[in-house]
Design a protein around this motif. Structure first.
Motif, short mmCIF file in Angstrom:
data_model
loop_
_atom_site.label_atom_id
_atom_site.label_comp_id
_atom_site.label_asym_id
_atom_site.label_seq_id
_atom_site.Cartn_x
_atom_site.Cartn_y
_atom_site.Cartn_z
N GLN A 189 -11.87 -1.42 4.47
CA GLN A 189 -10.64 -2.21 4.29
C GLN A 189 -9.71 -1.52 3.30
O GLN A 189 -8.49 -1.47 3.50
N VAL A 190 -10.29 -0.98 2.23
CA VAL A 190 -9.49 -0.29 1.23
C VAL A 190 -8.81 0.93 1.84
O VAL A 190 -7.65 1.23 1.54
N ARG A 191 -9.53 1.65 2.71
CA ARG A 191 -8.97 2.86 3.31
C ARG A 191 -7.79 2.59 4.23
O ARG A 191 -7.03 3.50 4.57
N LYS A 192 -7.62 1.35 4.64
CA LYS A 192 -6.48 1.00 5.49
C LYS A 192 -5.19 0.88 4.69
O LYS A 192 -4.10 0.87 5.26
N ILE A 193 -5.33 0.79 3.38
CA ILE A 193 -4.15 0.65 2.52
C ILE A 193 -3.48 2.00 2.35
O ILE A 193 -4.14 2.98 2.02
N ASP A 194 -2.19 2.07 2.59
CA ASP A 194 -1.47 3.33 2.48
C ASP A 194 -1.32 3.74 1.03
O ASP A 194 -1.15 2.90 0.14
N LEU A 195 -1.37 5.05 0.79
CA LEU A 195 -1.17 5.55 -0.57
C LEU A 195 0.29 5.33 -0.97
O LEU A 195 1.20 5.59 -0.19
N PRO A 196 0.54 4.90 -2.21
CA PRO A 196 1.91 4.61 -2.63
C PRO A 196 2.74 5.84 -2.96
O PRO A 196 3.97 5.76 -3.05
N PHE A 197 2.06 7.00 -3.15
CA PHE A 197 2.79 8.20 -3.55
C PHE A 197 2.36 9.39 -2.69
O PHE A 197 1.31 9.37 -2.06
N ASP A 198 3.19 10.41 -2.69
CA ASP A 198 2.90 11.65 -1.97
C ASP A 198 2.32 12.64 -2.98
O ASP A 198 3.05 13.31 -3.70
N TYR A 199 0.99 12.67 -3.06
CA TYR A 199 0.32 13.50 -4.05
C TYR A 199 0.27 14.96 -3.60
O TYR A 199 -0.11 15.26 -2.46
#
Length: 328
Positions: A189-199
């Motif tokens: 479920q956590v992996r479905k959350i998009d990253l907020p920044f472009d690392y």
């Protein structure tokens, strides 16, 4: 940094590498160029009063660059990887919202992964009663019996946990008993959350001989700068040598000296050896991450040239799958 289209994620450079590789000085050069602020990803520099042994930069060395997540946790205070992720994201948002560039810098691989990869930690609170029962069962039964139960409930999680790692076995079972869902389910479920920044990950590398020499020189400097007195002060103020913070390199080696159980010369030798081993483990961890673009210290005549190469790489970054690659 180049302007990006409206709605695109802010680019956040992430500078990684082994201990004593020069991350601190390089990151300050880069932060000065981009009007940036630094977010530390070092699991030991979070602690107050632990300055010399953690190689925490002094105010002079910071050169006016603001540093976040450094020197803000008491040595006896618990601080998890999940706590770090939440704190780091909040710090990055704060920096970006003020129109500055956030730059992550550190050598704690677990912190870096938690922040930059699509995996994380389900926000499931500990249930003291369930934890107590599971711990009692683990302590009164063969470890294999409890582990077998985990294999039946969550085989994917069990495959990643050693049967004798009681903390992780118990936590995985606790998650299931608390929520009715497995640890693997919640991580999905956590992996479905998009990253907020472009690392954008940049790594620092050098030959092993050069790195080991730098480590030895750093340890000698720590002793000269007062590491023994720093550890003495922590012990005198009641901090238990068994604390997670006091088990850090540079602290656990000095405690026997102060207790009269070993000579300083012998413990310094051990500290250098163990720090070299630690650096090797750091490199092994980071080498598994194919998103890191590596910069070789020895292919540049000085730190300024290396910093310029890294700055150029960041400036030319145009988004995922569209990077102008360089051979540095």
């Amino acid at each position: 940094m180049n302007k990006r289209q409206k709605g695109e994620k802010p680019v956040v450079p992430v500078i990684v590498g082994p201990t004593a590789s020069g991350k601190t000085s390089l990151s300050i050069d880069i932060a000065k160029h981009f009007d940036g602020e630094i977010v530390s990803a070092d699991s030991m520099q979070i602690y107050r009063r632990m300055n010399i042994g953690t190689a925490k930069p002094t105010e002079t060395e910071k050169q006016g660059i603001v540093h976040h997540l450094m020197d803000f946790v008491e040595p006896d205070q618990a601080f998890s990887v999940a706590d770090y992720k939440d704190s780091a994201i909040a710090a990055i948002h704060d920096i970006v919202d003020r129109g500055k560039t956030a730059i992550i810098v550190g050598g704690t691989g677990l912190y870096i992964n938690a922040l930059t990869q699509k995996w994380g930690f389900p926000d499931i609170k500990t249930d003291p009663e369930i934890r107590r029962k599971l711990t009692a069962a683990y302590n009164t039964q063969p470890p294999e019996a409890i582990y077998k139960r985990l294999e039946q409930i969550d085989p994917e999680a069990a495959a990643k946990i050693h049967p004798h790692n009681h903390k992780r076995v118990i936590r995985a079972l606790e998650i299931y008993e608390t929520t009715g869902k497995t640890k693997t389910y919640w991580e999905g479920q956590v992996r479905k959350i998009d990253l907020p920044f472009d690392y954008l990950l940049l790594g620092i590398q050098m030959s092993r001989d050069v790195l080991y020499q730098r480590i030895d020189e750093r340890v000698d400097l720590m002793i000269k700068d007062g590491l023994v007195e720093e550890v003495r002060g922590l012990l005198n103020d009641g901090y238990d040598p068994a604390l997670v913070s006091m088990q850090a390199l540079g602290y656990k080696e000095i405690v026997p000296v102060l207790k009269g159980q070993a000579t300083l010369e012998e413990q310094v030798r051990i500290l250098k050896r163990d720090t070299r081993h630690f650096a090797k483990r750091q490199l092994t961890w980071f080498r598994k991450n194919t998103d890191i673009h590596w910069f070789d210290v020895e292919k540049n005549k000085d730190r300024e040239q290396l910093a310029d190469q890294m700055i150029q790489y960041i400036e030319n970054y145009k988004g995922e799958y569209n990077i102008e690659r360089y051979s540095y």
